[in-house]
Design an enzyme around this catalytic site. Structure first.
Site: not given
Ligand code: FPP
Length: 236
Positions: A14, A62
């Site tokens: 991330d 996503n």
């Protein structure tokens, strides 16, 4: 009982967006730098004798990002698959993938399957991409597959146990990760390997993924080695 050997490390990569923002660059540049780090960490993992490295490359969530960002991530994946097969062959690393792979664009999917096929016999480690992956989706997909197989064979499905449920996972033969690393500081599991992370140790760092290098990877392994794992029991 103390169990220190690490066979499997899983990583939530991330912070690409924040990295780009801090450097005044477009988000896609953060993802590009992030993709470059994959080789660095793969090499470090191999050096450390890690057998399985699972990377959260694209989650089921996503897909909700802008079309532009999704296609940039897909292009990066394609580029990785185009360019890295020789490196995986040289390192004797096998590539695998978990997730709803049917949802990937056809060109990414075909390159992915080609890379998986080309590296199938490699035996010095396994790199697993979690792609269009969600932990809940994995559980639901597994149960549905199980029910469908039972239905097709005309038998009543047997009651599942924790052991038999393992066969419902995308990669049942892969041992659960001993260590899960998350970069960029968030204290969340974000739908990653929900079943498999039950007893994993977590290492969370504020470092953003494009800056997460080999030194910190080794530091994460060292911090794991210092911990006591009890699996819900007591240490005598
Ligand atoms: C999080 O960054 C990262 C992802 C969305 C997935 C990881 C993708 C890569 C490392 C690049 C592509 C990988 C390969 C293997 C080709 P973020 O955008 O959520 O960061 P932010 O939270 O700071 O915005």
């Amino acid at each position: 009982m103390k169990e220190k050997k690490i066979r499997h490390v899983a990583i939530i990569m991330d912070g690409n967006g924040r990295w780009a923002e801090r450097h005044g660059l477009p988000k896609t540049e953060g993802h590009r730098r992030g993709a470059n780090q994959v080789s660095v960490i793969l090499e470090a993992a191999q050096e450390a004798g890690i057998e399985f490295l699972t990377l959260y490359a694209f989650s089921t969530e996503n897909w909700k990002r802008s079309a532009q960002e999704v296609s940039a991530l897909m292009r990066l994946m394609e580029k990785f698959l185009d360019e890295k097969i020789p490196e995986l062959m040289e390192k004797n690393v096998r590539l695998r993938a978990i997730g709803r792979l049917d949802d990937l664009p056809v060109n990414v999917r075909s390159k992915l399957f080609r890379a998986i096929e080309a590296t199938r016999e490699n035996s010095a480690g396994t790199l697993i991409f979690a792609l269009s992956y969600g932990g809940r989706a994995e559980i639901v997909d597994g149960v549905n597959r199980y029910l469908e197989e039972a239905w097709k064979s005309g038998r009543k499905p047997a009651k599942l146990t924790e052991e038999s449920f393992r066969n419902c996972l995308y990669a049942p033969d892969v041992p659960d990760p001993e260590l899960m690393i998350r970069t960029s500081g968030e204290l969340r599991i974000s739908n990653f390997l929900l079943w498999q992370l039950s007893y994993s140790e977590f290492y969370v760092t504020d470092t953003l993924w494009p800056d997460f290098g080999r030194e910190e990877f080794f530091a994460a392994l060292e911090s794991f080695e210092k911990r006591e794992r009890r699996f819900g029991g007591r240490l005598k």
